[in-house]
Design an enzyme around this catalytic site. Sequence first.
Site, PDB file in Angstrom:
ATOM      1  N   HIS A   1       0.834  -1.254   0.117  1.00 20.77           N
ATOM      2  CA  HIS A   1       0.099  -0.136  -0.007  1.00 20.77           C
ATOM      3  C   HIS A   1       0.752   1.395   0.043  1.00 20.77           C
ATOM      4  O   HIS A   1       0.599   2.353  -0.525  1.00 20.77           O
ATOM      5  CB  HIS A   1      -0.851   0.091   1.242  1.00 20.77           C
TER       6      HIS A   1
ATOM      7  N   VAL B   1       4.091  -6.034  -4.766  1.00 20.18           N
ATOM      8  CA  VAL B   1       5.296  -5.820  -3.914  1.00 20.18           C
ATOM      9  C   VAL B   1       5.448  -7.182  -2.895  1.00 20.18           C
ATOM     10  O   VAL B   1       4.521  -7.591  -2.543  1.00 20.18           O
ATOM     11  CB  VAL B   1       5.312  -4.695  -2.729  1.00 20.18           C
TER      12      VAL B   1
END
Length: 272
Positions: free
Chosen positions: A28, A167
């Site tokens: 995020h 990620v």
Amino acid sequence: MQSLSRSLAAQGKRIGLVPTMGFLHEGHLSLIRRAKKEADVVITSIFVNPTQFAPREDFSRYPRDEKGDIRKIKGAGGDIVFIPRVKDIYPENFQTYVTVERLSEPLEGSVRPGHFRGVATIVAKLFNITRADVAVFGMKDFQQSVVLKRMTADLGYPIKYIVAPTVRERDGLAMSSRNKYLDTVARREALCLYYSLRTARQLVRAGERRTARIAREMRAVIRAACPTGRIDYIAFTDMQTLKPVRVVRRGTVVSTAVRGHGVRLIDNMKLR
């Protein structure tokens, strides 16, 4: 939030939006940092959206950490945190939903009916509330990014739409808020998703193009690494249309969803 957004727009500020359901991780935060490169002011929304959860899914126990999230957003350079209440987003007698038809049907849509209706509706509302000029989403939720990109274009939102790379942890596990559910054994076995995707990529690089053959190898890897896991799907699709492909070509993405130890995880990888 609407008043503030109008004021920012009147000042000529370029507004970036990163929609989240909270319990933020580095994935995020990377979206917030990307948005900072594109906008003058970045709004991060935190809203666990009830309409995208099925009755037996984990809405009530979805991990939450509002104070920690605000601290992380500030550290990543975010400017505004928008945390609406459910009754603010879905007032009494709410009846209007956004549906992206064909793109919502395969993959997650086949397993979680109504999920993308809830996702499209909340994001459309966030676009309206924040007056975003730029919106950043993650490749981790690949199908969601495709569905929302279509919605953005179809409804004529004047928004620059960005999909940032997934990620991963050092061992390859894609970062997800639901990773919190994993105990030591489940965390180790959850790597079966990444191992299977890596196997698919290695086969393609070695010259294999038949998706049926690649899928067989992926299933074998998942079963070996996560003996208790249940595969919801392994799918090879065009990354724009989500149409299934039998032969890997440019723009092919492989997606998989696995349930194990009471946790359902998804992951994907572009193969060419």
